[in-house]
Design a protein around this motif. Structure first.
Motif, PDB file in Angstrom:
ATOM      1  N   ALA A  59       0.802  -1.227   0.000  1.00 32.42           N
ATOM      2  CA  ALA A  59       0.000   0.000   0.000  1.00 32.42           C
ATOM      3  C   ALA A  59       0.834   1.277   0.000  1.00 32.42           C
ATOM      4  CB  ALA A  59      -0.944   0.003   1.202  1.00 32.42           C
ATOM      5  N   TYR A  60       2.081   1.179   0.473  1.00 28.06           N
ATOM      6  CA  TYR A  60       2.882   2.404   0.635  1.00 28.06           C
ATOM      7  C   TYR A  60       4.254   2.348  -0.051  1.00 28.06           C
ATOM      8  CZ  TYR A  60      -0.572   3.271   4.326  1.00 28.06           C
ATOM      9  OH  TYR A  60      -1.730   3.451   5.013  1.00 28.06           O
ATOM     10  N   LEU A  61       5.091   1.404   0.375  1.00 24.42           N
ATOM     11  CA  LEU A  61       6.497   1.410  -0.021  1.00 24.42           C
ATOM     12  C   LEU A  61       6.703   1.230  -1.516  1.00 24.42           C
ATOM     13  CD1 LEU A  61       9.379   1.636   1.007  1.00 24.42           C
ATOM     14  CD2 LEU A  61       9.386  -0.832   1.409  1.00 24.42           C
ATOM     15  N   ARG A  62       6.089   0.220  -2.088  1.00 26.47           N
ATOM     16  CA  ARG A  62       6.316  -0.063  -3.510  1.00 26.47           C
ATOM     17  C   ARG A  62       5.882   1.095  -4.409  1.00 26.47           C
ATOM     18  NH1 ARG A  62       3.814  -3.532  -7.626  1.00 26.47           N
ATOM     19  NH2 ARG A  62       5.466  -4.306  -8.973  1.00 26.47           N
ATOM     20  N   PRO A  63       4.671   1.622  -4.265  1.00 27.13           N
ATOM     21  CA  PRO A  63       4.303   2.756  -5.124  1.00 27.13           C
ATOM     22  C   PRO A  63       5.132   4.008  -4.866  1.00 27.13           C
ATOM     23  CG  PRO A  63       2.601   2.343  -3.471  1.00 27.13           C
ATOM     24  CD  PRO A  63       3.532   1.182  -3.431  1.00 27.13           C
ATOM     25  N   LEU A  64       5.528   4.249  -3.599  1.00 35.48           N
ATOM     26  CA  LEU A  64       6.351   5.416  -3.299  1.00 35.48           C
ATOM     27  C   LEU A  64       7.709   5.327  -3.969  1.00 35.48           C
ATOM     28  CD1 LEU A  64       5.644   6.237   0.459  1.00 35.48           C
ATOM     29  CD2 LEU A  64       5.309   7.761  -1.517  1.00 35.48           C
ATOM     30  N   LEU A  65       8.328   4.155  -3.912  1.00 34.85           N
ATOM     31  CA  LEU A  65       9.627   3.960  -4.557  1.00 34.85           C
ATOM     32  C   LEU A  65       9.517   4.167  -6.063  1.00 34.85           C
ATOM     33  CD1 LEU A  65      11.021   0.877  -2.593  1.00 34.85           C
ATOM     34  CD2 LEU A  65      11.828   3.239  -2.478  1.00 34.85           C
ATOM     35  N   PHE A  66       8.424   3.693  -6.650  1.00 37.22           N
ATOM     36  CA  PHE A  66       8.229   3.883  -8.090  1.00 37.22           C
ATOM     37  C   PHE A  66       8.074   5.367  -8.422  1.00 37.22           C
ATOM     38  CE2 PHE A  66       5.868   4.222 -12.012  1.00 37.22           C
ATOM     39  CZ  PHE A  66       6.462   3.259 -12.817  1.00 37.22           C
ATOM     40  N   LEU A  67       7.298   6.077  -7.620  1.00 39.94           N
ATOM     41  CA  LEU A  67       7.096   7.507  -7.860  1.00 39.94           C
ATOM     42  C   LEU A  67       8.407   8.283  -7.753  1.00 39.94           C
ATOM     43  CD1 LEU A  67       3.753   8.057  -5.917  1.00 39.94           C
ATOM     44  CD2 LEU A  67       4.098   8.439  -8.367  1.00 39.94           C
ATOM     45  N   ILE A  68       9.222   7.930  -6.775  1.00 34.03           N
ATOM     46  CA  ILE A  68      10.509   8.610  -6.582  1.00 34.03           C
ATOM     47  C   ILE A  68      11.453   8.317  -7.736  1.00 34.03           C
ATOM     48  CG2 ILE A  68      12.585   8.677  -5.144  1.00 34.03           C
ATOM     49  CD1 ILE A  68      10.699   8.124  -2.732  1.00 34.03           C
ATOM     50  N   LYS A  69      11.522   7.046  -8.138  1.00 30.26           N
ATOM     51  CA  LYS A  69      12.433   6.635  -9.194  1.00 30.26           C
ATOM     52  C   LYS A  69      12.075   7.256 -10.539  1.00 30.26           C
ATOM     53  CE  LYS A  69      14.396   2.505 -11.398  1.00 30.26           C
ATOM     54  NZ  LYS A  69      14.377   1.016 -11.457  1.00 30.26           N
ATOM     55  N   ASN A  70      10.771   7.436 -10.771  1.00 30.73           N
ATOM     56  CA  ASN A  70      10.333   7.908 -12.078  1.00 30.73           C
ATOM     57  C   ASN A  70       9.731   9.321 -12.026  1.00 30.73           C
ATOM     58  OD1 ASN A  70      10.640   5.318 -13.767  1.00 30.73           O
ATOM     59  ND2 ASN A  70       9.461   4.601 -12.014  1.00 30.73           N
TER      60      ASN A  70
END
Length: 319
Positions: A305-316
């Motif tokens: 719910a949090y970590l995976r989408p946040l990491l994607f948003l930061i990376k891209n």
């Protein structure tokens, strides 16, 4: 009725279960298989399964996907899943509407009412999926708006072509970045805010059976999801059961024993079509048994719910 599947040679046995169950409840349909490398003998088997019930057409999807000048960075699944994104150019010109169904499904009732749903002025109809606000943000979806699962899609193929949807697909994959949630991510990026919502009974996913209502709300932290009563009705009276992946259980073709309430029904068809013994994965089954407790649920909740989408948003973030 026009039905579409997308499949490669590795998933044919699973798709045959869906097709056989479809045949038992529906007739006089055209089944278009977006063929991503199915061997000839397996094509013959599929034709035999549908003989006298529904008509099967194989569309060469592999040629289209192989010709792409892009490196599809798969976030999940196989390249075959992306075939649905080119359904407008792959299906015959005479086809103006189609119901796309994932291979890992069990059809339990007639689908004529679903197929005849008028989705105008929308291009697609889909079923709400359970994703958090942060997950939705990846696709540009606002809090409260609809994010759909790509496993069952009612598509106005005519409008898909007329509005240049495939051009938009190319614009996304041309960025050459890992696509969050694969083909489903592309569909939601393109169509968010412009989707006709279909009832949950037409795409009842595994997590709905794996978790209690309270666990589901805690683990997935879904934004604007179905209520308790709607979920209960869908679980008890599904039209399409979708054996989607779940960290808490194995899919029916991965093990000989399965707690899913529709495993026996799925297995009935599987034993009819499968020429090989099912693979038992005892080591993984033990691993998943360790993920049943509350601490595991909390950890996976944070990741999903949090970590995976946040990491994607930061990376891209530059995209």
């Amino acid at each position: 009725m026009n039905i579409a599947y997308a499949c490669d040679n590795n998933f044919v046995d699973v798709m045959c279960v869906s097709i056989m169950s479809f045949n038992d409840h529906n007739c006089d349909a055209n089944i278009y298989i977006l063929d991503c490398g199915i061997e000839s003998d397996k094509k013959i088997r599929i034709l035999e399964l549908c003989s006298g019930k529904n008509t099967v057409f194989f569309i060469d999807a592999k040629k289209t996907l192989d010709s792409l000048d892009y490196n599809l960075n798969l976030d999940r699944g196989s390249i075959a899943a992306y075939a649905r994104l080119f359904i407008g150019s792959m299906l015959p010109d005479a086809v103006d509407k189609a119901l796309y169904i994932d291979c890992d499904t069990l059809i339990r009732k007639p689908l004529a009412e679903l197929y005849n749903t008028d989705i105008f002025p929308y291009i697609i109809g889909g079923i709400r999926d359970a994703f958090s606000v942060i997950n939705k943000r990846v696709f540009g979806i606002k809090k409260g708006d609809l994010l759909v699962n790509s496993g069952v899609l009612l598509i106005s193929v005519e409008q898909w072509r007329a509005r240049g949807i495939e051009k938009k697909v190319y614009e996304i994959i041309d960025k050459d970045i890992k696509i969050f949630q694969g083909d489903q991510g592309i569909i939601n990026t393109i169509f968010h805010g412009n989707v006709y919502e279909l009832p949950l009974q037409y795409d009842v996913m595994t997590y709905i059976y794996d978790f209690t209502y309270e666990e589901l709300m805690f683990y997935r932290k879904p934004d604007n999801y179905f209520g308790r009563r709607e979920i209960k009705k869908a679980k008890e009276e599904p039209y399409i059961v979708h054996f989607s992946s779940s960290y808490r259980s194995y899919r029916p073709w991965e093990t000989d024993s399965n707690a899913h309430p529709y495993f026996a029904e799925w297995n009935y068809y599987y034993l009819k079509v499968c020429e090989r013994e099912k693979i038992k994965k005892k080591n993984k089954v033990k691993m998943k048994k360790k993920l049943q407790n509350r601490p595991a649920l909390f950890i996976i909740r944070i990741i999903h719910a949090y970590l995976r989408p946040l990491l994607f948003l930061i990376k891209n973030r530059d995209y």
